[in-house]
Design a protein around this motif. Structure first.
Motif, PDB file in Angstrom:
ATOM      1  N   ILE A 136       0.855  -1.529  -0.351  1.00 56.28           N
ATOM      2  CA  ILE A 136      -0.028   0.394   0.443  1.00 56.28           C
ATOM      3  C   ILE A 136       0.500   1.305  -0.414  1.00 56.28           C
ATOM      4  O   ILE A 136       0.734   2.078  -0.817  1.00 56.28           O
ATOM      5  N   GLY A 137       1.561   1.294   0.898  1.00 58.51           N
ATOM      6  CA  GLY A 137       3.333   2.734   0.700  1.00 58.51           C
ATOM      7  C   GLY A 137       3.255   2.675  -0.844  1.00 58.51           C
ATOM      8  O   GLY A 137       3.664   3.783  -1.016  1.00 58.51           O
ATOM      9  N   ILE A 138       3.488   1.654  -1.171  1.00 58.19           N
ATOM     10  CA  ILE A 138       4.642   1.293  -2.198  1.00 58.19           C
ATOM     11  C   ILE A 138       3.144   2.385  -3.550  1.00 58.19           C
ATOM     12  O   ILE A 138       3.837   3.315  -4.564  1.00 58.19           O
ATOM     13  N   THR A 139       2.291   1.719  -3.330  1.00 55.48           N
ATOM     14  CA  THR A 139       0.954   2.158  -4.705  1.00 55.48           C
ATOM     15  C   THR A 139       0.791   3.964  -4.125  1.00 55.48           C
ATOM     16  O   THR A 139       0.806   4.486  -5.500  1.00 55.48           O
ATOM     17  N   MET A 140       1.041   4.426  -2.656  1.00 58.67           N
ATOM     18  CA  MET A 140       0.446   5.376  -2.536  1.00 58.67           C
ATOM     19  C   MET A 140       2.075   6.438  -2.605  1.00 58.67           C
ATOM     20  O   MET A 140       1.570   7.510  -3.314  1.00 58.67           O
ATOM     21  N   LEU A 141       3.530   5.757  -2.896  1.00 58.70           N
ATOM     22  CA  LEU A 141       4.234   7.144  -2.957  1.00 58.70           C
ATOM     23  C   LEU A 141       4.419   7.129  -4.249  1.00 58.70           C
ATOM     24  O   LEU A 141       4.651   8.127  -4.993  1.00 58.70           O
ATOM     25  N   ALA A 142       4.758   6.004  -5.182  1.00 58.25           N
ATOM     26  CA  ALA A 142       4.542   6.017  -6.194  1.00 58.25           C
ATOM     27  C   ALA A 142       3.180   6.627  -7.083  1.00 58.25           C
ATOM     28  O   ALA A 142       3.681   7.747  -8.457  1.00 58.25           O
ATOM     29  N   THR A 143       2.529   7.090  -6.730  1.00 53.25           N
ATOM     30  CA  THR A 143       1.308   7.149  -7.122  1.00 53.25           C
ATOM     31  C   THR A 143       1.325   8.630  -7.270  1.00 53.25           C
ATOM     32  O   THR A 143       1.471   9.931  -8.164  1.00 53.25           O
ATOM     33  N   ALA A 144       1.730   9.314  -5.835  1.00 54.28           N
ATOM     34  CA  ALA A 144       1.943  10.769  -5.153  1.00 54.28           C
ATOM     35  C   ALA A 144       3.518  11.521  -6.392  1.00 54.28           C
ATOM     36  O   ALA A 144       3.290  12.351  -6.677  1.00 54.28           O
ATOM     37  N   LEU A 145       4.215  10.084  -6.392  1.00 52.49           N
ATOM     38  CA  LEU A 145       5.504  10.933  -6.320  1.00 52.49           C
ATOM     39  C   LEU A 145       5.437  10.972  -7.683  1.00 52.49           C
ATOM     40  O   LEU A 145       5.674  12.098  -9.300  1.00 52.49           O
ATOM     41  N   THR A 146       4.616  10.624  -8.711  1.00 53.98           N
ATOM     42  CA  THR A 146       4.381  10.509 -10.461  1.00 53.98           C
ATOM     43  C   THR A 146       3.268  11.582 -10.199  1.00 53.98           C
ATOM     44  O   THR A 146       3.939  12.245 -11.804  1.00 53.98           O
TER      45      THR A 146
END
Lengths: 516, 313
Positions: free
Chosen positions: B98-108
């Motif tokens: 979940i953390g990776i999803t939030m991080l990747a989405t936000a960074l993108t």
């Protein structure tokens, strides 16, 4: 065994191995050596450091100090690949097989470069077949592991090591899960291997089989090597004393006449998810009687235990406790009916690890007026209760507020035993009560069970240790595929006979009638 | 009988296959991770990243195929991050994912805004053109639907076969399957469990990112926020539907895409009596039903979610 007339050749030498886990010294400067074609038996109680030492040799752990030489070459890296490449193989106590894959896949993993684009299955099959014939390890390469019996799984483990060209084989408690017949077969295989020049380290705590197969004996106690001598200089008494550190007196079962019937199970069938756990079993337990339940694990002992604990409701048949037929099956009713329970896994079912000793001691009766009033716990009474039991059951290293997780296995078991026995239950269910305990703690458990029997209780003792079963029980019942054999007189039956029953002999008619 | 005529329509089949493509990439990627015993809930975010970086690469003047590669590399980097936490440190795979999803989405989203400040309508690129396979594309209906597609769609179908072959026929695939069943069995054969798991998670994450990229450089020609729109989560369900088998994963992705295509068409042609949200919901309802039927006998990789720690008792 091997007729080595010339100078013995050292194949493995272990020099000053020390391993610490935090403050615990699991191995303390251990040195020994193994000769070609010989069997070295490594003995010791649970927690003596045997498995740790073998895991260091095989490269699972890194030793803090010391070195290991195999065929004159030092093992440098501490990983299994290094050990395998030097010709060391290990059969772990808990099998390291993938259930949903085939025998062939389990054996060949790691034998081909990971980057190659195909697997040479035909060649692998041929090689397995050849090894299997050579060492009498019959097994079908395309079967999935989950469809194998325990004995067959062990054969796969041995084949795995041989396939990698092991010259030294470490066997960690190989007979713990086998029936006596399967164990005999294993010993025959081992003799084949010795004759072909392999060397074996054999870990065990069963003295009988060690005396039969080993050439040399090394005994570990509390992480130290306390004895290392040829088997010809050993006797059971000497070894037992070395293992425990003191002479142990085992409690003897005195003859008693069985009294009135306490528990009568008649024609009980129990299911879980459409799968029959118990098939039409009948069993009766009397006062002053211990009934031992034998069987390879997973043959319905767990379900029988759950039935008596009130965790399973039968779909057919009746259970009568002290003349009263049971209609409701739940744990609190069972406790109210005077069934004391020592569950199979003390960490999972027996105790709440994060709770204190005093809390664990009242888990079954926190609602009792002694311990709570109007929904409030009476802490001073609970502590007093705990103090009393800690003294009575000699629970060492524990104060009432000690977290139970921090106790040793033996002392944790004493807490559970105290809880189960303090109200003097008439029926006691003891499921694997001494598993993982050292001789001292196991003897204590045995004494308590005998005491309960003497005051008129009946005990249902489930154990995989046949020696324990036969020395404690008045009657022995063998379970197989959820069925119970006729009760056998413990004084008239041998381990071999039990072994035959455990492997299913004589159950086929019963099974057929249940299926019909 | 309008409803049945739809199935004779080339457009319907072509749409189904097109809509299945990102799901095939994502499901294969998730399947590889899970076969190695690692649940990768980072999929939704990794797909978003893949979609954006591929598009951005082309927008900055890069080549389409290189863009696919760039997306895969970014996916693999997030896969590496996932492994660092869930494989090497043995932390909860759910939380890490979940953390990776939030991080990747936000960074993108952040980088998109940083690189294109003040843009209100998403700029467009020239996406992949459909490639009609000679001869095959001339077969009536099916041929026209199947063999006149984006090159990335062909790649997705080819990868199904490749993944199946690697998993079942090569030593590496055996190691991956075994590490998802019982890591200890791999360890005792002298293979590094951490490396196998990390490799699987990285490759799987690369697949996911390409699935995202397909949306921006093949179907559409721009990057929008929220364009992944839950496709990653659908892939997680499809892996279970597929019982962790590549062939069934393809089937599952096609089924879901077909429901989606039906939904769109029925929505357009039906009366206004039924609110359009009902049709939007349909594919998800069907996928839940299919999951219930299929996953009852699904055999999970036994070591899924179980961290492995070397040298521990």
């Amino acid at each position: 065994m091997g007729a080595a007339l010339s100078e013995p050749e050292t194949v493995l030498s272990v020099n000053g191995i020390t391993k610490r886990f935090g403050s615990l010294v699991a191995n303390d400067a251990i040195s020994f050596s193994l000769n070609k074609g010989k069997v070295l038996a490594l003995l010791g109680e649970n927690g003596a450091g045997k498995t740790t030492l073998m895991n260091i040799i095989f490269g699972h752990y890194m030793a803090d100090e010391g070195s290991i030489e195999v065929f004159g070459k030092a093992l440098r890296a501490s990983n299994p690949a290094e050990a395998i490449s030097h010709g060391v193989g290990m059969v772990h106590q808990h099998f390291t097989l993938a259930d949903n894959l085939t025998v062939l896949e389990n054996i060949t993993l790691g034998t081909e470069p990971l980057w190659s684009v195909t697997r040479d299955i035909a060649a692998a099959k041929a090689k397995i077949q050849k090894l299997a014939e050579e060492f009498g390890l019959k097994v079908e390469p395309d079967t999935q592991i989950k469809d194998l019996s325990v004995g067959e799984k062990q054969r796969v483990e041995i084949l795995k090591a041989l396939y990698r060209g092991a010259k030294i084989l470490i066997l960690d408690e190989p007979t713990a899960v086998l029936t006596p017949q399967e164990a005999d077969q294993l010993f025959a295989t081992l003799k084949d291997m010795l004759a072909k020049g392999l060397s074996v380290i054999f870990i065990s705590h069963k003295l009988g089989e060690v005396m039969a197969i080993a050439d040399d004996i090394a005994v570990l106690r509390h992480g130290k090597l306390v004895a290392n001598f040829p088997v010809s200089e050993a006797s059971r008494e000497i070894i037992a004393e070395k293992m425990v550190g003191e002479a142990v007196e085992k409690p003897e079962r005195v003859k008693m006449t069985a009294g009135e019937t306490l528990l009568a199970i008649e024609g009980v069938t129990a299911q879980e998810g459409g799968h029959a756990l118990l098939k039409n079993i009948s069993l009766s337990l009397h006062r002053h009687q211990i009934i031992g339940i034998a069987g390879v694990s997973g043959n319905g002992q767990g379900a029988l235990s759950d039935l008596l604990a009130g965790l399973v409701t039968p779909v057919k048949g009746s259970v009568t406790l002290k003349g009263e037929g049971l209609t409701r099956f739940n744990p609190s009713d069972m406790i109210a009916h005077g069934v004391g329970r020592v569950p199979e896994d003390r960490h999972v079912e027996g105790a709440v690890g994060e709770f204190s000793v005093e809390e664990n001691l009242i888990l079954e009766e926190y609602n009792d007026s002694r311990f709570s009033k109007f929904g409030w716990l009476n802490m001073s009474s609970i502590t007093k209760h705990a103090k009393g039991l800690i003294t009575a059951f000699d629970i060492r290293g524990a104060a009432p507020d000690t977290m139970i997780r921090s106790l040793s296995g033996g002392n944790m078991q004493k807490v559970i035993l105290a809880r189960a026995l303090e109200n003097k239950p008439d029926v006691i269910l003891a499921n694997q009560p001494t598993r993982g305990l050292d001789v001292g703690a196991a003897t204590f458990v045995h004494e308590q069970l005998f005491k309960a029997r003497a005051r008129g209780a009946g005990v249902v003792l489930i154990s995989e240790d046949l020696e324990e079963l036969l020395s404690l029980s008045d009657k022995v019942v063998v379970m197989y595929h959820g069925m119970c054999s006729q009760p056998l007189d413990a004084d008239d039956v041998t381990q071999q006979q039990l072994g035959l029953l455990m492997s299913g002999e004589g159950f086929s008619e019963m099974e057929a009638s249940h299926a019909a | 009988m309008e409803f049945f005529e739809m199935f004779l329509n080339i457009g319907f089949w072509a749409a189904t296959i097109r809509m299945a493509t990102p799901l095939i990439f994502g499901t294969l990627g998730e399947l590889i991770c899970e076969r190695a015993g690692v649940l990768n809930l980072g999929i939704e975010g990794i797909m978003t990243t893949g979609a954006m970086v591929a598009w951005m690469w082309v927008y900055q003047g890069g080549d389409l195929w290189t863009a696919v590669l760039v997306a895969a590399v970014f996916g693999m980097l997030f896969g590496l991050l996932h492994s660092a936490f869930s494989v090497y440190m043995g932390l909860s795979q759910h939380v890490t994912g979940i953390g990776i999803t939030m991080l990747a989405t936000a960074l993108t989203y952040y980088s998109f805004r940083m690189m294109l400040p003040g843009v209100t309508t998403p700029p467009k690129i020239v996406p992949f053109e459909n490639y009609a396979v000679p001869f095959l594309s001339e077969i009536p209906v099916l041929g026209q639907a199947l063999f006149n597609q984006s090159p990335l769609t062909y790649l997705a179908f080819i990868l199904v076969g490749v993944v199946a072959y690697v998993l079942y026929r090569t030593p590496m695939g055996l190691a991956v399957r075994m590490v998802g069943e019982n890591p200890m069995a791999v360890e005792v054969q002298g293979i590094d469990v951490y490396r196998v798991r990390t490799a699987a998670v990285m490759v799987g994450s690369g697949f996911m990112a390409v699935g995202g990229a397909f949306l921006t450089i093949s179907v559409f020609d721009a990057f929008y926020f929220d364009m992944i729109n839950g496709r990653g989560w659908i892939c997680i369900a499809l892996v279970i539907f597929a019982s962790w088998r590549p062939g069934k994963a393809l089937l599952g992705a096609m089924l879901f895409a077909a429901f989606d295509a039906i939904q769109i068409r029925v929505q357009q042609s039906s009366s206004t009596l039924i609110p359009y949200q009902f049709y939007l919901m349909m594919p998800y309802v069907f996928s839940i039903l299919a999951l219930i039927v299929m996953s009852r006998k699904a055999a999970y990789p036994k070591a899924l979610l179980v961290p492995f720690r070397r040298g521990q008792r």
